[in-house]
Design an enzyme around this catalytic site. Structure first.
Site, mmCIF file in Angstrom:
data_model
loop_
_atom_site.group_PDB
_atom_site.id
_atom_site.type_symbol
_atom_site.label_atom_id
_atom_site.label_comp_id
_atom_site.label_asym_id
_atom_site.label_seq_id
_atom_site.Cartn_x
_atom_site.Cartn_y
_atom_site.Cartn_z
ATOM 1 N N HIS A 180 31.296 44.664 28.353
ATOM 2 C CA HIS A 180 30.860 45.372 29.553
ATOM 3 C C HIS A 180 30.393 44.393 30.628
ATOM 4 O O HIS A 180 29.596 43.504 30.363
ATOM 5 C CB HIS A 180 29.730 46.333 29.189
ATOM 6 C CG HIS A 180 29.289 47.186 30.316
ATOM 7 N ND1 HIS A 180 27.983 47.502 30.516
ATOM 8 C CD2 HIS A 180 29.982 47.789 31.312
ATOM 9 C CE1 HIS A 180 27.877 48.268 31.587
ATOM 10 N NE2 HIS A 180 29.081 48.457 32.087
ATOM 11 N N ASP B 84 48.702 36.956 41.518
ATOM 12 C CA ASP B 84 50.080 36.566 41.768
ATOM 13 C C ASP B 84 50.255 35.080 41.455
ATOM 14 O O ASP B 84 49.282 34.376 41.145
ATOM 15 C CB ASP B 84 50.494 36.903 43.202
ATOM 16 C CG ASP B 84 49.634 36.230 44.268
ATOM 17 O OD1 ASP B 84 49.159 35.095 44.056
ATOM 18 O OD2 ASP B 84 49.443 36.841 45.342
ATOM 19 N N TYR C 174 49.020 38.396 48.282
ATOM 20 C CA TYR C 174 47.798 39.175 48.080
ATOM 21 C C TYR C 174 47.886 40.188 46.943
ATOM 22 O O TYR C 174 47.137 41.167 46.926
ATOM 23 C CB TYR C 174 47.357 39.863 49.379
ATOM 24 C CG TYR C 174 47.108 38.883 50.493
ATOM 25 C CD1 TYR C 174 45.981 38.066 50.479
ATOM 26 C CD2 TYR C 174 48.004 38.746 51.542
ATOM 27 C CE1 TYR C 174 45.748 37.145 51.487
ATOM 28 C CE2 TYR C 174 47.784 37.831 52.563
ATOM 29 C CZ TYR C 174 46.651 37.029 52.527
ATOM 30 O OH TYR C 174 46.427 36.124 53.518
ATOM 31 N N ALA C 175 48.764 39.985 45.993
ATOM 32 C CA ALA C 175 48.837 40.843 44.810
ATOM 33 C C ALA C 175 47.846 40.305 43.787
ATOM 34 O O ALA C 175 48.206 39.677 42.796
ATOM 35 C CB ALA C 175 50.259 40.876 44.258
#
Length: 129
Positions: A20, A28, A118-119
């Site tokens: 947790h 990318d 920006y992936a």
């Protein structure tokens, strides 16, 4: 031998160690990988495996309580922006430079072969109960 789910032994083992609040950067091929976090590099060729394939596989295995992406994804990569907003309700956006800073605290980095900008997303693990 596993018959379903994530078969890559390095990735499956790293996921099993998460708890947790731990964070996972799914990125990318061009995202700078910070020193420190464990890295599972899945990149094979440009576009393989895709960001979408890896994200969907991870979301099938993880409980995610929060996620952060670069705000630049909206204009630079609308397909990735749609994918993220569909898969991750409550997604927050920060400038790309800030996402790179935040990624240094990730417990795990999963690098894809994605070749569109920006992936990237930082996932925060939750609990199943």
């Amino acid at each position: 031998m596993k018959k379903a789910g994530i078969l890559n032994r390095h990735l499956a083992g790293a996921l099993a160690e998460l708890g947790h609040g731990h964070e996972v950067l799914v990125c990318d091929a061009g995202m700078p990988v910070p020193d420190g976090p464990r890295v599972v590099d899945l990149a094979f060729r440009a576009g393989v495996p895709s960001f979408a394939e890896v994200l969907d596989g991870l979301l099938a295995e993880l409980v995610v309580e929060g996620a952060t992406a670069a705000g630049e994804v909206t204009d630079a990569n609308p397909a990735a922006a749609r994918l993220l907003s569909e898969r991750l309700p409550g997604l927050t956006h920060v400038p790309h430079e800030r996402l790179k800073e935040l990624s240094a605290r990730a417990r795990l980095v999963v690098r894809t072969g994605e070749a569109r900008p920006y992936a990237n997303v930082l996932l925060r693990c939750g609990v199943f109960f």
